[in-house]
Design a protein around this motif. Structure first.
Motif, short mmCIF file in Angstrom:
data_model
loop_
_atom_site.label_atom_id
_atom_site.label_comp_id
_atom_site.label_asym_id
_atom_site.label_seq_id
_atom_site.Cartn_x
_atom_site.Cartn_y
_atom_site.Cartn_z
N ALA A 71 0.87 -1.17 0.00
CA ALA A 71 0.00 0.00 0.00
C ALA A 71 0.91 1.22 0.00
CB ALA A 71 -0.90 -0.01 1.24
N ALA A 72 0.64 2.15 -0.91
CA ALA A 72 1.51 3.31 -1.06
C ALA A 72 0.84 4.59 -0.56
CB ALA A 72 1.88 3.48 -2.53
N HIS A 73 1.53 5.27 0.35
CA HIS A 73 1.16 6.62 0.80
C HIS A 73 2.11 7.53 0.04
CE1 HIS A 73 0.47 10.04 3.56
NE2 HIS A 73 1.79 10.19 3.51
N ARG A 74 1.57 8.25 -0.94
CA ARG A 74 2.41 9.11 -1.78
C ARG A 74 2.13 10.58 -1.49
NH1 ARG A 74 4.44 5.69 -5.68
NH2 ARG A 74 3.13 3.89 -6.14
N GLU A 75 3.20 11.35 -1.52
CA GLU A 75 3.09 12.79 -1.35
C GLU A 75 3.78 13.48 -2.52
OE1 GLU A 75 4.30 14.15 2.51
OE2 GLU A 75 3.26 12.49 3.51
N LYS A 76 3.09 14.42 -3.15
CA LYS A 76 3.62 15.12 -4.32
C LYS A 76 4.89 15.88 -4.00
CE LYS A 76 -0.71 15.51 -6.75
NZ LYS A 76 -1.74 16.35 -7.32
N ASN A 77 4.98 16.48 -2.83
CA ASN A 77 6.13 17.30 -2.48
C ASN A 77 7.01 16.63 -1.43
OD1 ASN A 77 5.33 19.43 -4.21
ND2 ASN A 77 3.79 20.03 -2.69
N ALA A 78 7.14 15.33 -1.51
CA ALA A 78 7.96 14.59 -0.54
C ALA A 78 9.42 15.01 -0.67
CB ALA A 78 7.81 13.10 -0.75
N SER A 79 10.00 15.46 0.41
CA SER A 79 11.40 15.91 0.38
C SER A 79 12.33 14.94 1.11
CB SER A 79 11.52 17.30 0.99
OG SER A 79 11.06 17.29 2.33
N LYS A 80 11.77 14.10 1.96
CA LYS A 80 12.57 13.13 2.70
C LYS A 80 12.59 11.81 1.95
CE LYS A 80 10.94 15.12 7.05
NZ LYS A 80 10.09 14.86 8.22
#
Length: 160
Positions: free
Chosen positions: A54-63
């Motif tokens: 299961a993927a929790h994706r964030e458009k602006n992920a910096s880490k």
């Protein structure tokens, strides 16, 4: 975690405990986990080997992305049945709890929840890298697993 979320996870764990399936035969268990995630989260479900993630994706992920792993198979019993004698029902329910906690949160990183079948096969962790390949391809730098406080990096090295 809210009381409602806790009750959902407790119910899931009890449901998982009632349908133990031995390694390689986790059809109902896998379906139950996927159904729970579809009904209670907006996480994207993807196949991964015989399991899924299961993927929790964030458009602006910096880490850097991370992956958390839990298994969901049971052990064969002497009477020809199966039972969750190693707590894998609890491991899988705990990972679903993480899914609930991630819902709507900004973590600053992508998080992959890896659900692995057939863990009780005696195959060393370093040979099970197929279950880490997809999250690694998506940028996950390490996979944490429920068992034995071992961190397994995507290149297969283990750290205590």
């Amino acid at each position: 975690m809210t009381n409602q979320q806790l009750q959902l996870i407790e119910s899931l764990r009890h449901a998982l405990h009632q349908c133990p399936e031995i390694s390689g035969q986790e059809v109902r268990t896998k379906a139950l986990l996927q159904q729970f995630l579809r009904e209670h989260t907006t996480l994207e479900l993807q196949p991964c080997g015989e399991g899924f993630y299961a993927a929790h994706r964030e458009k602006n992920a910096s880490k850097p992305a991370i992956a958390l792993r839990a298994d969901y198979d049971a052990l064969a019993t002497l009477d020809g049945g199966a039972a969750h004698l190693c707590g894998h029902d609890g491991h899988a329910a705990s990972l679903c709890a993480v899914a609930l906690l991630l819902e709507g949160k900004a973590m600053g990183r992508n998080v992959f929840l890896l659900f692995q079948p057939a863990e009780e096969t005696g195959v060393p962790v370093t040979l099970k890298l197929q279950y880490m390949t997809a999250p690694a391809a998506e940028g996950a730098e390490a996979t944490w697993q429920e068992m034995a406080s071992v961190k397994v990096t995507v290149d297969g090295t283990e750290e205590s």
